[in-house]
Design an enzyme around this catalytic site. Structure first.
Site, PDB file in Angstrom:
ATOM      1  N   HIS A 226     -12.167 -19.268 -18.627  1.00  0.00           N
ATOM      2  CA  HIS A 226     -11.642 -18.181 -19.454  1.00  0.00           C
ATOM      3  C   HIS A 226     -10.162 -17.936 -19.186  1.00  0.00           C
ATOM      4  O   HIS A 226      -9.598 -18.410 -18.205  1.00  0.00           O
ATOM      5  CB  HIS A 226     -12.446 -16.894 -19.225  1.00  0.00           C
ATOM      6  CG  HIS A 226     -12.333 -16.372 -17.824  1.00  0.00           C
ATOM      7  ND1 HIS A 226     -13.085 -16.849 -16.779  1.00  0.00           N
ATOM      8  CD2 HIS A 226     -11.519 -15.430 -17.297  1.00  0.00           C
ATOM      9  CE1 HIS A 226     -12.760 -16.225 -15.678  1.00  0.00           C
ATOM     10  NE2 HIS A 226     -11.799 -15.353 -15.951  1.00  0.00           N
ATOM     11  N   ASP A 228      -7.690 -14.697 -18.721  1.00  0.00           N
ATOM     12  CA  ASP A 228      -7.833 -13.258 -18.440  1.00  0.00           C
ATOM     13  C   ASP A 228      -7.233 -12.388 -19.537  1.00  0.00           C
ATOM     14  O   ASP A 228      -7.749 -11.325 -19.858  1.00  0.00           O
ATOM     15  CB  ASP A 228      -7.217 -12.915 -17.081  1.00  0.00           C
ATOM     16  CG  ASP A 228      -8.104 -13.387 -15.927  1.00  0.00           C
ATOM     17  OD1 ASP A 228      -9.234 -13.851 -16.194  1.00  0.00           O
ATOM     18  OD2 ASP A 228      -7.657 -13.313 -14.773  1.00  0.00           O
ATOM     19  N   ARG A 294     -20.326 -14.467  -1.695  1.00  0.00           N
ATOM     20  CA  ARG A 294     -18.869 -14.497  -1.874  1.00  0.00           C
ATOM     21  C   ARG A 294     -18.397 -13.134  -2.361  1.00  0.00           C
ATOM     22  O   ARG A 294     -18.889 -12.617  -3.359  1.00  0.00           O
ATOM     23  CB  ARG A 294     -18.541 -15.566  -2.919  1.00  0.00           C
ATOM     24  CG  ARG A 294     -17.085 -15.703  -3.350  1.00  0.00           C
ATOM     25  CD  ARG A 294     -17.093 -16.485  -4.659  1.00  0.00           C
ATOM     26  NE  ARG A 294     -15.836 -17.104  -5.020  1.00  0.00           N
ATOM     27  CZ  ARG A 294     -14.948 -16.561  -5.846  1.00  0.00           C
ATOM     28  NH1 ARG A 294     -15.150 -15.353  -6.338  1.00  0.00           N
ATOM     29  NH2 ARG A 294     -13.862 -17.224  -6.186  1.00  0.00           N
TER      30      ARG A 294
HETATM   31  O1  LIG Z   1     -13.351 -14.310  -8.258  1.00  0.00           O
HETATM   32  C1  LIG Z   1     -12.559 -15.160  -8.657  1.00  0.00           C
HETATM   33  O2  LIG Z   1     -12.135 -16.073  -7.935  1.00  0.00           O
HETATM   34  C2  LIG Z   1     -12.076 -15.134 -10.089  1.00  0.00           C
HETATM   35  C3  LIG Z   1     -12.677 -14.078 -10.921  1.00  0.00           C
HETATM   36  C4  LIG Z   1     -12.109 -14.081 -12.300  1.00  0.00           C
HETATM   37  O3  LIG Z   1     -11.732 -15.091 -12.835  1.00  0.00           O
HETATM   38  C5  LIG Z   1     -11.987 -12.835 -13.024  1.00  0.00           C
HETATM   39  O4  LIG Z   1     -12.371 -11.790 -12.480  1.00  0.00           O
HETATM   40  O5  LIG Z   1     -11.506 -12.855 -14.165  1.00  0.00           O
HETATM   41 FE   LIG Z   2     -10.508 -14.537 -14.516  1.00  0.00          FE
END
Ligand SMILES: O=C(O)CCC(=O)C(=O)O
Ligand SMILES: [Fe+2]
EC number: 1.14.11.-
Length: 315
Positions: A226, A228, A294
């Site tokens: 995606h 952001d 994680r």
């Molecule tokens: O947690 C991550 O490493 C990325 C999370 C992510 O891509 C997001 O929150 O848009």
């Molecule tokens: Fe992201």
């Protein structure tokens, strides 16, 4: 068969002489070649196996198209920045000169947030998420809006738990969030050559907890590639603060910048800040977590003051 034919054509004396010699060769002459054949077969078989293993290995890697590691879990990155050309995504939004990205890229640093701070902030996530948690593998806690994953849905933590929430979080927890946000904001401003005051914390800002439980709803499907800026609208600069260690606390779950033929991965490490401009120049995904848990926190900034939010506050 083939090696024999090749040997014949290679003969320096010409075809006739070579063939005559072959025809008249004794058993004794042929013996070394016959002894060679099983040896060649073994070598060929071995090479074939090695080749198959290599192909398998590279095709497994190709699941993510992983080519390069931008930051290994075991190293302490003092500050690494890679500039990439900006996408046109910013053109379709109102521009804020001196903030809206003209310089785009991605950076990683392990020296802005200490591992101790990461541990403290992770305990905020643990406390909050212990009150709920998704039935699938991905849970979030948003201290600003109060959104908390519970089962297949979200609840508003502040409404749901009322005053009891003051027994769970402390003023120090929110103070720590503020300090971390400030340090990350300064880091981003410096890396992109903009003023920190032009950046506005924007929503959503959230802790994530990911494990290997199978997804139950679309909200659990964190692994899709995606952009952001597309997903969250207001984001201009995204940052991620990792709160656990790749291969110590969990397996899989690396962050992947997706680029044609040369993906770049960031291996999470507690205290590691990864930040990047939020447009499609930084298309990315998170690998599926195969084991363990994680933790991370997403803190993003907008150049548009109308999209700014206050730091989460003690209720
Ligand atoms: O947690 C991550 O490493 C990325 C999370 C992510 O891509 C997001 O929150 O848009
Ligand atoms: Fe992201």
């Amino acid at each position: 068969m083939a090696p024999q034919r090749r040997a014949a054509t290679k003969a320096p004396e010409g075809n006739g002489a070579a063939e005559r010699r072959n025809r008249s060769s004794t058993k004794k002459d042929r013996a070394p070649r016959e002894v060679q054949r099983p040896w060649l077969r073994t070598v060929g078989l071995g090479a074939g196996l090695v080749l198959t293993a290599l192909l398998l290995w590279s095709s497994l890697g190709a699941e993510d198209g992983v080519a390069e590691v931008l930051a290994h879990r075991g190293e302490v990155v003092a500050g690494r920045f890679i500039e990439v050309p900006c996408s046109e995504d910013y053109d379709s939004h109102r521009r804020f000169e001196g903030c809206t990205p003209r310089k785009c890229g991605r950076g990683v640093t392990d020296v802005v947030i200490t591992r101790e701070e990461a541990g403290q902030i992770r305990s905020i996530a643990e406390k909050g998420l212990s009150l709920g948690g998704s039935d699938g593998g991905a849970s979030i806690l948003d201290l600003h809006s109060g959104a908390l994953s519970v089962g297949k849905h979200f609840v508003n933590l502040y409404r749901y738990f009322g005053d009891k929430i003051q027994n769970i979080f402390s003023e120090e927890d929110f103070q720590l969030y503020r300090e971390v946000r400030q340090k990350v904001q300064l880091t981003i401003a410096e890396a992109f050559g903009i003023s920190a005051s032009s950046l506005h914390l924007t929503k959503p800002t959230f802790f994530s907890r990911i494990n290997s439980t199978e997804a139950r709803t679309a909200h659990d499907e964190y692994w899709h590639a995606h952009v952001d800026k597309v997903t969250y609208g207001s984001f201009d600069y995204t940052s991620l603060l990792y709160l656990s260690d790749y291969l110590e606390d969990f397996g899989g779950g690396r962050f992947v910048f997706m680029e044609e033929g040369a993906n770049k991965t960031v291996e999470p490490r507690a205290g590691r800040v990864s930040f990047f401009t939020s447009g499609s120049e930084n298309l990315h995904r998170v690998e599926k977590v195969h084991w363990g848990t994680r933790y991370a926190i997403t803190i993003a900034f907008s150049c548009n003051p109308d999209h700014g939010i206050e730091d989460p506050a003690f209720p």
